[in-house]
Design a protein around this motif. Structure first.
Motif, PDB file in Angstrom:
ATOM      1  N   SER A  20      -0.117  -8.214  11.113  1.00  0.00           N
ATOM      2  CA  SER A  20      -0.541  -6.822  10.929  1.00  0.00           C
ATOM      3  C   SER A  20      -0.055  -6.294   9.585  1.00  0.00           C
ATOM      4  CB  SER A  20      -0.001  -5.942  12.058  1.00  0.00           C
ATOM      5  OG  SER A  20      -0.547  -6.301  13.300  1.00  0.00           O
ATOM      6  N   ILE A  21       1.180  -6.593   9.256  1.00  0.00           N
ATOM      7  CA  ILE A  21       1.739  -6.160   7.978  1.00  0.00           C
ATOM      8  C   ILE A  21       1.002  -6.842   6.826  1.00  0.00           C
ATOM      9  CG2 ILE A  21       3.813  -6.187   6.529  1.00  0.00           C
ATOM     10  CD1 ILE A  21       5.442  -5.894   9.147  1.00  0.00           C
ATOM     11  N   GLY A  22       0.682  -8.121   6.998  1.00  0.00           N
ATOM     12  CA  GLY A  22      -0.082  -8.829   5.969  1.00  0.00           C
ATOM     13  C   GLY A  22      -1.467  -8.248   5.787  1.00  0.00           C
ATOM     14  N   ASP A  23      -2.131  -7.926   6.887  1.00  0.00           N
ATOM     15  CA  ASP A  23      -3.462  -7.332   6.798  1.00  0.00           C
ATOM     16  C   ASP A  23      -3.405  -5.944   6.164  1.00  0.00           C
ATOM     17  OD1 ASP A  23      -4.456  -9.581   7.990  1.00  0.00           O
ATOM     18  OD2 ASP A  23      -5.173  -8.601   9.807  1.00  0.00           O
ATOM     19  N   ALA A  24      -2.326  -5.214   6.438  1.00  0.00           N
ATOM     20  CA  ALA A  24      -2.160  -3.889   5.821  1.00  0.00           C
ATOM     21  C   ALA A  24      -2.008  -4.025   4.313  1.00  0.00           C
ATOM     22  CB  ALA A  24      -0.943  -3.193   6.423  1.00  0.00           C
ATOM     23  N   MET A  25      -1.255  -5.048   3.892  1.00  0.00           N
ATOM     24  CA  MET A  25      -1.096  -5.307   2.458  1.00  0.00           C
ATOM     25  C   MET A  25      -2.452  -5.574   1.816  1.00  0.00           C
ATOM     26  SD  MET A  25       0.914  -8.523   0.748  1.00  0.00           S
ATOM     27  CE  MET A  25       1.015  -8.743  -1.031  1.00  0.00           C
ATOM     28  N   ARG A  26      -3.261  -6.407   2.479  1.00  0.00           N
ATOM     29  CA  ARG A  26      -4.572  -6.739   1.936  1.00  0.00           C
ATOM     30  C   ARG A  26      -5.476  -5.512   1.873  1.00  0.00           C
ATOM     31  NH1 ARG A  26      -2.596 -10.483  -0.106  1.00  0.00           N
ATOM     32  NH2 ARG A  26      -2.670 -12.652   0.590  1.00  0.00           N
ATOM     33  N   ALA A  27      -5.432  -4.654   2.889  1.00  0.00           N
ATOM     34  CA  ALA A  27      -6.278  -3.454   2.904  1.00  0.00           C
ATOM     35  C   ALA A  27      -5.953  -2.547   1.726  1.00  0.00           C
ATOM     36  CB  ALA A  27      -6.094  -2.700   4.225  1.00  0.00           C
ATOM     37  N   ILE A  28      -4.668  -2.472   1.380  1.00  0.00           N
ATOM     38  CA  ILE A  28      -4.263  -1.666   0.229  1.00  0.00           C
ATOM     39  C   ILE A  28      -4.669  -2.349  -1.074  1.00  0.00           C
ATOM     40  CG2 ILE A  28      -2.270  -0.741  -1.025  1.00  0.00           C
ATOM     41  CD1 ILE A  28      -0.899  -0.358   1.720  1.00  0.00           C
ATOM     42  N   GLN A  29      -4.479  -3.666  -1.146  1.00  0.00           N
ATOM     43  CA  GLN A  29      -4.877  -4.400  -2.349  1.00  0.00           C
ATOM     44  C   GLN A  29      -6.386  -4.305  -2.605  1.00  0.00           C
ATOM     45  OE1 GLN A  29      -3.305  -8.286  -1.310  1.00  0.00           O
ATOM     46  NE2 GLN A  29      -1.739  -8.143  -2.899  1.00  0.00           N
ATOM     47  N   TYR A  30      -7.173  -4.349  -1.536  1.00  0.00           N
ATOM     48  CA  TYR A  30      -8.627  -4.291  -1.677  1.00  0.00           C
ATOM     49  C   TYR A  30      -9.123  -2.893  -2.022  1.00  0.00           C
ATOM     50  CZ  TYR A  30      -8.836  -8.883   0.615  1.00  0.00           C
ATOM     51  OH  TYR A  30      -8.688 -10.210   0.933  1.00  0.00           O
ATOM     52  N   GLY A  31      -8.235  -1.907  -1.944  1.00  0.00           N
ATOM     53  CA  GLY A  31      -8.627  -0.542  -2.253  1.00  0.00           C
ATOM     54  C   GLY A  31      -9.164   0.240  -1.074  1.00  0.00           C
ATOM     55  N   ASP A  32      -9.046  -0.325   0.134  1.00  0.00           N
ATOM     56  CA  ASP A  32      -9.523   0.384   1.324  1.00  0.00           C
ATOM     57  C   ASP A  32      -8.610   1.549   1.693  1.00  0.00           C
ATOM     58  OD1 ASP A  32     -11.540  -1.482   1.522  1.00  0.00           O
ATOM     59  OD2 ASP A  32     -10.547  -2.671   3.072  1.00  0.00           O
ATOM     60  N   LEU A  33      -7.312   1.409   1.415  1.00  0.00           N
ATOM     61  CA  LEU A  33      -6.315   2.396   1.816  1.00  0.00           C
ATOM     62  C   LEU A  33      -5.296   2.616   0.703  1.00  0.00           C
ATOM     63  CD1 LEU A  33      -5.460   0.945   5.371  1.00  0.00           C
ATOM     64  CD2 LEU A  33      -6.983   2.883   4.909  1.00  0.00           C
ATOM     65  N   ASP A  34      -4.659   3.779   0.740  1.00  0.00           N
ATOM     66  CA  ASP A  34      -3.501   4.037  -0.116  1.00  0.00           C
ATOM     67  C   ASP A  34      -2.207   3.782   0.656  1.00  0.00           C
ATOM     68  OD1 ASP A  34      -5.045   4.944  -2.313  1.00  0.00           O
ATOM     69  OD2 ASP A  34      -5.215   6.933  -1.385  1.00  0.00           O
ATOM     70  N   VAL A  35      -2.260   4.054   1.955  1.00  0.00           N
ATOM     71  CA  VAL A  35      -1.088   3.935   2.827  1.00  0.00           C
ATOM     72  C   VAL A  35      -1.531   3.308   4.140  1.00  0.00           C
ATOM     73  CG1 VAL A  35       0.779   5.172   4.006  1.00  0.00           C
ATOM     74  CG2 VAL A  35      -0.109   6.043   1.829  1.00  0.00           C
ATOM     75  N   CYS A  36      -0.647   2.495   4.744  1.00  0.00           N
ATOM     76  CA  CYS A  36      -0.968   1.930   6.050  1.00  0.00           C
ATOM     77  C   CYS A  36       0.287   1.840   6.910  1.00  0.00           C
ATOM     78  CB  CYS A  36      -1.596   0.544   5.918  1.00  0.00           C
ATOM     79  SG  CYS A  36      -2.320  -0.050   7.471  1.00  0.00           S
ATOM     80  N   VAL A  37       0.178   2.346   8.119  1.00  0.00           N
ATOM     81  CA  VAL A  37       1.251   2.222   9.113  1.00  0.00           C
ATOM     82  C   VAL A  37       1.011   0.904   9.839  1.00  0.00           C
ATOM     83  CG1 VAL A  37       2.234   3.217  11.208  1.00  0.00           C
ATOM     84  CG2 VAL A  37       1.450   4.722   9.373  1.00  0.00           C
ATOM     85  N   ALA A  38       1.986   0.008   9.795  1.00  0.00           N
ATOM     86  CA  ALA A  38       1.743  -1.345  10.299  1.00  0.00           C
ATOM     87  C   ALA A  38       2.953  -1.902  11.034  1.00  0.00           C
ATOM     88  CB  ALA A  38       1.366  -2.272   9.148  1.00  0.00           C
ATOM     89  N   GLY A  39       2.685  -2.844  11.941  1.00  0.00           N
ATOM     90  CA  GLY A  39       3.767  -3.502  12.671  1.00  0.00           C
ATOM     91  C   GLY A  39       3.292  -4.056  13.986  1.00  0.00           C
ATOM     92  N   GLY A  40       4.209  -4.119  14.953  1.00  0.00           N
ATOM     93  CA  GLY A  40       3.871  -4.700  16.247  1.00  0.00           C
ATOM     94  C   GLY A  40       4.565  -3.987  17.385  1.00  0.00           C
ATOM     95  N   THR A  41       4.025  -4.152  18.582  1.00  0.00           N
ATOM     96  CA  THR A  41       4.608  -3.531  19.764  1.00  0.00           C
ATOM     97  C   THR A  41       4.323  -4.390  20.987  1.00  0.00           C
ATOM     98  OG1 THR A  41       4.739  -1.477  21.058  1.00  0.00           O
ATOM     99  CG2 THR A  41       2.561  -2.115  20.253  1.00  0.00           C
TER     100      THR A  41
END
Length: 312
Positions: free
Chosen positions: A151-172
């Motif tokens: 999830s954290i890796g996918d959040a990094m990619r979403a920011i790199q791709y320009g989809d997001l500026d910020v992402c709340v990420a992790g697991g539960t």
């Protein structure tokens, strides 16, 4: 809370204790790492909490702590540029268990109308987005023990791709219930050691499995310039990410370690660092025979990973 968790680590306080979520007297496994003293209505809206299973409640509580620590002000942000990617390997297993019992004993008309939205694993991310007002990408990664990390890796990619500026990420996760413990026990994955002080002992010759736990871990990832512009307190830079599959077996890692080795190699390549620059590697450490053997005795002899690191 973050403070309680960190203080526990520093003082060597273990969260492992006898199972209290259900009567485990007939089970081989007697121990678990349960969240202690958690009262959902103290962490979130009471009505909203009633429409969440524990795994979602934990995610919301942790996300609120992370969001507050990040100092983000939604009045100053575009909600469509802030996303939520939170993984859960199992989701609301206890909800499924309770409602199946109702179905069997009292018929289909007694099943909770909210059973499905309570139990499906993407509802942790969904509830976090609702509670915090985050309208960007909202997804759930389900990759067993790797769900939070992916999830954290996918959040990094979403920011790199320009989809997001910020992402709340992790697991539960919250699956300390009869079917969860019975299932992992039947898989011979859980420790049957009754001693809380010695039950979890990865890489030890007396290991006999892991101790099932619950809880949530959430971080806030942010594009660097966006974080600097608002004066954010930056803890660390996520410089590289790698993810692979062994294509080998449903529970056992590949014996030559090539899958794990290549994941690390991809992460280091993206980060632009050499193996000798790595200060710490976080082992999976499940205390199971195959995982511990292949993690601790890796020789990286495969063609794909032989230049990663030397191990005597």
């Amino acid at each position: 809370t973050i403070e309680e968790f960190w203080d526990g680590i520093r003082s060597g306080k273990s969260g492992i204790a006898p199972i209290t979520h259900f009567d485990a007297s007939e089970y081989k496994v007697k121990l678990a790492a349960e969240v202690k003293n958690f009262v959902a209505k103290e962490r979130m809206d009471f009505k909203a909490a009633k429409r969440m299973e524990s795994f979602s409640q934990y995610a919301v509580a942790a996300a609120k702590e992370a969001f507050e620590d990040a100092g983000l002000d939604m009045a100053e942000e575009d909600p469509y540029r802030i996303g939520t990617i939170i993984g859960s390997g199992i989701g609301g297993l206890e909800c499924h268990e309770k409602n199946y019992k109702k179905l069997q004993e009292r018929g289909p008309g007694r099943v909770n109308p909210l059973m499905i939205p309570l139990m499906i694993s993407n509802m942790a991310a969904g509830n976090v987005s609702i509670q915090l007002g985050l309208k960007g990408k909202c997804t759930d990664v389900v990759t067993a023990c790797a769900s939070g990390a992916n999830s954290i890796g996918d959040a990094m990619r979403a920011i790199q791709y320009g989809d997001l500026d910020v992402c709340v990420a992790g697991g539960t996760e919250a699956s300390i219930c009869p079917s969860g413990v019975a299932g992992f026990t039947a898989l011979t994955a859980l420790s049957c050691n009754p001693d809380p002080a010695s039950a979890s002992r990865p890489f030890d010759k007396d290991r006999d499995g892991f101790v099932i736990g619950e809880g949530a871990g959430i971080v806030v990832l942010e594009e660097l310039e966006h974080a600097k512009a608002r004066g954010a307190r930056i803890y660390a830079e996520m410089a590289g990410y790698g993810s692979t599959g062994d294509a080998y077996h449903i529970t056992s890692p590949a014996e030559d370690g090539s899958g794990a080795g290549m994941a690390m190699k991809f992460a280091m390549k993206e980060a632009g660092i050499q193996p000798e620059q790595v200060d710490y590697i976080n082992a999976h450490g499940t205390s199971t025979h195959h995982n511990d053997l292949f993690e601790s005795c890796l020789l990286y002899t495969s063609d794909a990973a032989d230049d990663l690191i030397g191990v005597d």
